[in-house]
Design a protein around this motif. Structure first.
Motif, short mmCIF file in Angstrom:
data_model
loop_
_atom_site.label_atom_id
_atom_site.label_comp_id
_atom_site.label_asym_id
_atom_site.label_seq_id
_atom_site.Cartn_x
_atom_site.Cartn_y
_atom_site.Cartn_z
N CYS A 77 0.84 -1.20 0.00
CA CYS A 77 0.00 0.00 0.00
C CYS A 77 0.88 1.25 0.00
N ALA A 78 0.23 2.40 -0.08
CA ALA A 78 0.97 3.66 -0.17
C ALA A 78 1.83 3.92 1.06
N CYS A 79 1.36 3.58 2.25
CA CYS A 79 2.15 3.85 3.46
C CYS A 79 3.14 2.74 3.76
N GLY A 80 2.97 1.59 3.11
CA GLY A 80 3.93 0.50 3.26
C GLY A 80 3.58 -0.53 4.32
N CYS A 93 -5.91 -0.85 3.38
CA CYS A 93 -5.06 -0.50 4.52
C CYS A 93 -5.80 0.46 5.44
N CYS A 134 -3.72 4.06 5.37
CA CYS A 134 -3.66 4.97 4.21
C CYS A 134 -4.82 4.78 3.23
#
Ligand SMILES: [Zn+2]
Ligand SMILES: [Zn+2]
Length: 132
Positions: A7-10, A76, A79
């Motif tokens: 995901c974007a935040c990891g 997620c 995020c």
């Protein structure tokens, strides 16, 4: 090859082995709204190919009237990235937001579906099967 989508935040991730069973772009309004982009880029792997997944994800399940199937999206909690999903008509496959594979990315998708809804400025290469 083993690949991880994040995901974007990891925080949320899924690692799969091998190549996707289906990998394509979709121009339907459902995919455009889900991604906020011009089309969806989706990879479907056998559930048996999943090596590991982690991070806190919530689920959103709904009936997709146009395609007459049930979807369950996992996103997620930090995020909001929709990382993975399942579709009731493809019980052995797991859908993964293919843009979330960044290191390394997947190759060229093989099909373009709901192609009749393709935005006029989007050009799909000749080698990609178009339909729907
Ligand atoms: Zn995240
Ligand atoms: Zn779609």
């Amino acid at each position: 090859m083993r690949r991880t989508a994040r995901c974007a935040c990891g925080d949320a991730f899924i690692t799969v082995e091998g190549e996707p069973s289906q990998y394509g772009i979709c121009h339907c309004s459902n995919c455009r709204r889900r991604t906020g982009s011009a089309f969806g880029l989706s990879a479907y792997f056998p559930k048996a190919a999943v090596i590991e997944r982690g991070g806190a994800m919530n689920e959103f399940a709904f009936h997709h009237a146009t395609f007459n199937h049930d979807q369950c999206r996992h996103f997620c909690v930090r995020c909001g990235t929709t990382l993975i999903w399942t579709i009731s008509t493809m019980p052995d496959l797991i859908g993964i937001a293919a843009g979330c594979f960044t290191d390394p990315p997947l190759g060229t998708p093989s099909y373009s579906t709901s192609h009749s809804q393709c935005l006029e400025w989007v050009e799909v290469p000749a080698g990609i099967n178009k339909g729907g």
